[in-house]
Design a protein around this motif. Structure first.
Motif, PDB file in Angstrom:
ATOM      1  N   GLU A   1      -0.111   4.112 -25.467  1.00 45.87           N
ATOM      2  CA  GLU A   1       0.672   4.347 -26.684  1.00 45.87           C
ATOM      3  C   GLU A   1      -0.161   5.037 -27.757  1.00 45.87           C
ATOM      4  N   GLN A   2      -1.486   4.832 -27.711  1.00 46.30           N
ATOM      5  CA  GLN A   2      -2.391   5.465 -28.670  1.00 46.30           C
ATOM      6  C   GLN A   2      -2.793   6.879 -28.231  1.00 46.30           C
ATOM      7  N   ARG A   3      -2.174   7.378 -27.149  1.00 39.83           N
ATOM      8  CA  ARG A   3      -2.416   8.713 -26.610  1.00 39.83           C
ATOM      9  C   ARG A   3      -3.827   8.865 -26.049  1.00 39.83           C
ATOM     10  N   GLU A   4      -4.343   7.788 -25.482  1.00 39.72           N
ATOM     11  CA  GLU A   4      -5.599   7.857 -24.751  1.00 39.72           C
ATOM     12  C   GLU A   4      -5.272   8.055 -23.275  1.00 39.72           C
ATOM     13  N   VAL A   5      -6.154   8.753 -22.573  1.00 41.50           N
ATOM     14  CA  VAL A   5      -5.991   8.968 -21.132  1.00 41.50           C
ATOM     15  C   VAL A   5      -6.893   7.969 -20.421  1.00 41.50           C
ATOM     16  N   LEU A   6      -6.258   7.002 -19.758  1.00 45.62           N
ATOM     17  CA  LEU A   6      -7.011   5.967 -19.046  1.00 45.62           C
ATOM     18  C   LEU A   6      -7.665   6.557 -17.800  1.00 45.62           C
ATOM     19  N   LEU A   7      -8.939   6.255 -17.640  1.00 43.18           N
ATOM     20  CA  LEU A   7      -9.724   6.883 -16.583  1.00 43.18           C
ATOM     21  C   LEU A   7      -9.309   6.439 -15.182  1.00 43.18           C
ATOM     22  N   GLU A   8      -9.034   5.161 -14.979  1.00 49.60           N
ATOM     23  CA  GLU A   8      -8.698   4.692 -13.627  1.00 49.60           C
ATOM     24  C   GLU A   8      -7.413   5.334 -13.094  1.00 49.60           C
ATOM     25  N   PRO A   9      -6.301   5.344 -13.855  1.00 57.79           N
ATOM     26  CA  PRO A   9      -5.112   6.033 -13.324  1.00 57.79           C
ATOM     27  C   PRO A   9      -5.311   7.550 -13.207  1.00 57.79           C
ATOM     28  N   TYR A  10      -6.130   8.116 -14.090  1.00 56.94           N
ATOM     29  CA  TYR A  10      -6.434   9.550 -14.018  1.00 56.94           C
ATOM     30  C   TYR A  10      -7.103   9.860 -12.680  1.00 56.94           C
ATOM     31  N   LEU A  11      -8.109   9.070 -12.327  1.00 56.69           N
ATOM     32  CA  LEU A  11      -8.810   9.270 -11.057  1.00 56.69           C
ATOM     33  C   LEU A  11      -7.890   8.980  -9.868  1.00 56.69           C
ATOM     34  N   SER A  12      -7.050   7.977 -10.006  1.00 57.15           N
ATOM     35  CA  SER A  12      -6.083   7.663  -8.957  1.00 57.15           C
ATOM     36  C   SER A  12      -5.101   8.825  -8.766  1.00 57.15           C
ATOM     37  N   GLY A  13      -4.651   9.406  -9.866  1.00 58.16           N
ATOM     38  CA  GLY A  13      -3.770  10.571  -9.796  1.00 58.16           C
ATOM     39  C   GLY A  13      -4.447  11.734  -9.098  1.00 58.16           C
ATOM     40  N   TRP A  14      -5.734  11.933  -9.397  1.00 57.93           N
ATOM     41  CA  TRP A  14      -6.480  12.995  -8.736  1.00 57.93           C
ATOM     42  C   TRP A  14      -6.646  12.707  -7.247  1.00 57.93           C
ATOM     43  N   ARG A  15      -6.865  11.454  -6.882  1.00 56.96           N
ATOM     44  CA  ARG A  15      -6.977  11.134  -5.452  1.00 56.96           C
ATOM     45  C   ARG A  15      -5.665  11.479  -4.733  1.00 56.96           C
ATOM     46  N   GLY A  16      -4.536  11.234  -5.383  1.00 59.52           N
ATOM     47  CA  GLY A  16      -3.239  11.605  -4.812  1.00 59.52           C
ATOM     48  C   GLY A  16      -3.080  13.112  -4.691  1.00 59.52           C
ATOM     49  N   LEU A  17      -3.503  13.853  -5.724  1.00 64.27           N
ATOM     50  CA  LEU A  17      -3.424  15.313  -5.670  1.00 64.27           C
ATOM     51  C   LEU A  17      -4.338  15.861  -4.576  1.00 64.27           C
ATOM     52  N   ILE A  18      -5.490  15.234  -4.400  1.00 65.23           N
ATOM     53  CA  ILE A  18      -6.424  15.660  -3.346  1.00 65.23           C
ATOM     54  C   ILE A  18      -5.799  15.453  -1.969  1.00 65.23           C
TER      55      ILE A  18
ATOM     56  N   GLY B   1     -20.155  13.888 -17.537  1.00 70.21           N
ATOM     57  CA  GLY B   1     -18.754  13.534 -17.368  1.00 70.21           C
ATOM     58  C   GLY B   1     -17.839  14.542 -18.036  1.00 70.21           C
ATOM     59  N   CYS B   2     -18.241  15.019 -19.220  1.00 67.99           N
ATOM     60  CA  CYS B   2     -17.406  15.991 -19.944  1.00 67.99           C
ATOM     61  C   CYS B   2     -17.263  17.286 -19.149  1.00 67.99           C
ATOM     62  N   ARG B   3     -18.357  17.756 -18.611  1.00 67.05           N
ATOM     63  CA  ARG B   3     -18.319  18.981 -17.815  1.00 67.05           C
ATOM     64  C   ARG B   3     -17.444  18.785 -16.576  1.00 67.05           C
TER      65      ARG B   3
ATOM     66  N   ARG C   1     -13.784  20.700 -15.569  1.00 70.51           N
ATOM     67  CA  ARG C   1     -13.468  21.397 -14.315  1.00 70.51           C
ATOM     68  C   ARG C   1     -12.171  20.853 -13.704  1.00 70.51           C
ATOM     69  N   LEU C   2     -12.015  19.535 -13.706  1.00 72.61           N
ATOM     70  CA  LEU C   2     -10.767  18.934 -13.200  1.00 72.61           C
ATOM     71  C   LEU C   2      -9.588  19.308 -14.088  1.00 72.61           C
ATOM     72  N   HIS C   3      -9.829  19.368 -15.377  1.00 72.18           N
ATOM     73  CA  HIS C   3      -8.788  19.727 -16.348  1.00 72.18           C
ATOM     74  C   HIS C   3      -8.240  21.131 -16.054  1.00 72.18           C
ATOM     75  N   ARG C   4      -9.126  22.063 -15.791  1.00 71.22           N
ATOM     76  CA  ARG C   4      -8.695  23.425 -15.464  1.00 71.22           C
ATOM     77  C   ARG C   4      -7.904  23.446 -14.160  1.00 71.22           C
ATOM     78  N   ALA C   5      -8.364  22.700 -13.171  1.00 75.38           N
ATOM     79  CA  ALA C   5      -7.658  22.634 -11.885  1.00 75.38           C
ATOM     80  C   ALA C   5      -6.303  21.944 -12.045  1.00 75.38           C
ATOM     81  N   LEU C   6      -6.235  20.958 -12.937  1.00 73.94           N
ATOM     82  CA  LEU C   6      -4.966  20.271 -13.175  1.00 73.94           C
ATOM     83  C   LEU C   6      -3.938  21.240 -13.749  1.00 73.94           C
ATOM     84  N   ARG C   7      -4.381  22.131 -14.611  1.00 76.37           N
ATOM     85  CA  ARG C   7      -3.459  23.132 -15.172  1.00 76.37           C
ATOM     86  C   ARG C   7      -2.928  24.036 -14.062  1.00 76.37           C
ATOM     87  N   TRP C   8      -3.824  24.460 -13.154  1.00 69.83           N
ATOM     88  CA  TRP C   8      -3.375  25.291 -12.040  1.00 69.83           C
ATOM     89  C   TRP C   8      -2.341  24.554 -11.199  1.00 69.83           C
ATOM     90  N   LEU C   9      -2.621  23.282 -10.875  1.00 72.22           N
ATOM     91  CA  LEU C   9      -1.677  22.501 -10.069  1.00 72.22           C
ATOM     92  C   LEU C   9      -0.364  22.285 -10.806  1.00 72.22           C
TER      93      LEU C   9
END
Length: 193
Positions: free
Chosen positions: A10-27, A85-87, A91-99
């Motif tokens: 609700e505070q517009r933070e991106v939680l790391l665990e679901p973010y990584l889980s989402g990436w595992r699904g995209l992979i 981590g930021c770098r 890189r994942l952020h750019r790939a997420l835009r492509w996807l």
């Protein structure tokens, strides 16, 4: 879909665990598409593993906490670390835009996936790759299966159900992308080497 749905608080933070889980699904999705996407999926696997290591070592809960931690060391230190981590997120952020753009194209109904993928790539990742990689990617995209095959690979039911699922998932992916883009813009991190 579920992982990206759980990503944003609700505070517009991106939680790391679901973010990584989402990436595992995209992979998994990318790996199911065969060799054409292997260069992207292998890179994403390495980046997700690196972020998991950062998360375990430092106990980061959100992308925001990771960024704050790394910024505390100073900009020079951040730029000097190839494993930051930021770098890695950038890189994942750019790939997420492509996807995101590619999945939006699949949803739209354009049957030529090579065109969809090339357009999405040119609007996102291409500007960050050297000429040789851009040309190789464009050639590789010509070997993509049809839109119907992509929707079948998604394994969520009929084509109509796959298109509906994309319609549900894309806004969540877009929200994660937008919040990350704002965060990295705010801290001038979009041009990390």
């Amino acid at each position: 879909l579920d992982a990206f749905r759980r990503c944003v608080t609700e505070q517009r933070e991106v939680l790391l665990e679901p973010y990584l889980s989402g990436w595992r699904g995209l992979i998994r999705f990318l790996q199911s598409l065969g060799a054409v996407f292997s260069f992207i999926s292998k890179d994403a696997v390495a980046k997700v593993a690196l972020l998991e290591g950062h998360q375990q070592q430092h106990g980061f809960v959100s992308l925001q906490s990771l960024v704050q931690h790394e910024l505390a060391a100073g900009p020079a230190a951040l730029r000097a670390r190839s494993d930051s981590g930021c770098r890695t997120v950038l890189r994942l952020h750019r790939a997420l835009r492509w996807l995101q753009l590619f999945l939006e194209g699949l949803r739209s109904g354009e049957p030529r996936t090579s065109v969809l993928c090339t357009d999405a790539y040119n609007a996102s990742l291409a500007q960050h790759h050297p000429w040789v990689v851009r040309k190789a990617a464009t050639v590789a995209f010509c070997a993509l299966p049809s839109r119907d095959a992509f929707l079948e690979i998604m394994n969520v039911g009929s084509q109509e159900e796959a298109v509906a699922m994309l319609g549900e998932a894309i806004p969540y992916i877009g929200d994660v992308y937008s919040i990350t883009q704002e965060l990295f813009t705010q801290h001038k991190l979009l041009d990390l080497p």
